[in-house]
Design a protein around this motif. Structure first.
Motif, short mmCIF file in Angstrom:
data_model
loop_
_atom_site.label_atom_id
_atom_site.label_comp_id
_atom_site.label_asym_id
_atom_site.label_seq_id
_atom_site.Cartn_x
_atom_site.Cartn_y
_atom_site.Cartn_z
N GLN A 107 25.66 34.63 47.87
CA GLN A 107 26.64 35.02 46.83
C GLN A 107 26.22 36.19 46.05
O GLN A 107 25.25 36.03 45.36
N ALA A 167 30.05 41.77 49.52
CA ALA A 167 29.12 40.56 50.16
C ALA A 167 28.11 41.41 50.88
O ALA A 167 28.45 42.44 51.79
N VAL A 172 33.09 36.74 42.46
CA VAL A 172 32.23 36.49 43.34
C VAL A 172 32.44 36.73 44.74
O VAL A 172 33.68 36.42 45.23
N TRP A 213 31.21 36.56 48.98
CA TRP A 213 30.55 35.73 49.53
C TRP A 213 30.47 36.35 50.98
O TRP A 213 29.82 37.41 51.15
N TYR A 264 35.51 35.70 47.26
CA TYR A 264 35.60 34.26 46.86
C TYR A 264 36.09 33.81 45.44
O TYR A 264 36.93 32.75 45.77
#
Length: 218
Positions: A14, A35, A168, A170, A176
């Motif tokens: 992450q 990501a 975040v 991912w 995410y």
């Protein structure tokens, strides 16, 4: 009047960012991440165009250091910009333009970099990194939030913060986690409350996108 950090979780891959400032809507202007690619912070006299440009440089194979150098060289107002970059390998780099106001500073740790300007103390970024590293067993979003809280406890910026954000990325192209508190009396407390509510639902929202037939009711 901003303090922020970007980081990578070596266990999950992450990549995330957290930022707080005295002006509205910091989450829409300062932090950019993708990501498997990396993350960019652009602040002080903020130029949001540098975020996507930095991610494109990372996608092309540039390291964090190369990306910071290229961004600084390509913007006509580099003196006003404060930048930090994290690449997919967890390498970090930053730059303070000559016109970025004090107190300003940066701090680096394994897979994390924190920066700030117009701070109450130049030790705020170091406190943020220490708070992040101390929570090594926690999810990345929690670690980022604890880092912001540590920065605030160390004095924060020179003035009251009113907005904060937590991002975040991912495995997917969509976030995410993407939480924001704007024009709040206590934005970090508001962001903490949002994360507490959102954390147990995050996987369910991903499932709704990838496997809607079997996704949980949220």
């Amino acid at each position: 009047m901003t303090f922020s950090l970007i980081a990578r979780c070596p266990r999950t891959g992450q990549i995330g960012a957290a930022v707080t400032t005295s002006s509205i809507a910091v989450g829409s202007r300062c932090a950019f991440a993708a990501a498997g690619v990396g993350a960019v912070l652009t602040q002080h006299r903020t130029d949001p165009r540098l975020g996507p440009r930095g991610l494109d440089l990372l996608r092309s194979g540039c390291t964090a250091e190369e990306t910071v150098a290229a961004l600084s060289a390509s913007t006509p107002h580099a003196g006003w910009r404060q930048l930090a970059v994290l690449d997919a390998a967890g390498r970090t780099a930053h730059v303070h333009g000559a016109q970025v106001k004090p107190e300003r500073n940066a701090a680096h740790g394994e897979g994390v970099v924190a920066i700030g300007n117009i701070l109450s103390s130049d030790q705020v970024p170091a406190a943020m990194v220490a708070g992040f590293l101390a929570a090594a067993n926690q999810p990345l979003a929690e670690r980022l939030l604890r880092a912001l809280e540590a920065g605030e406890a160390a004095g924060g910026e020179h003035g009251e913060v009113t907005s904060a954000s937590l991002l975040v990325m991912w495995r997917e192209s969509f976030p995410y986690v993407d939480l924001r508190a704007d024009k709040a009396a206590q934005p970090l407390a508001a962001l903490r409350a949002l994360w507490t509510e959102y954390a147990p639902l995050a996987e369910g929202f991903v499932a709704r996108a990838l496997a809607p037939d079997d996704a949980p009711v949220i």
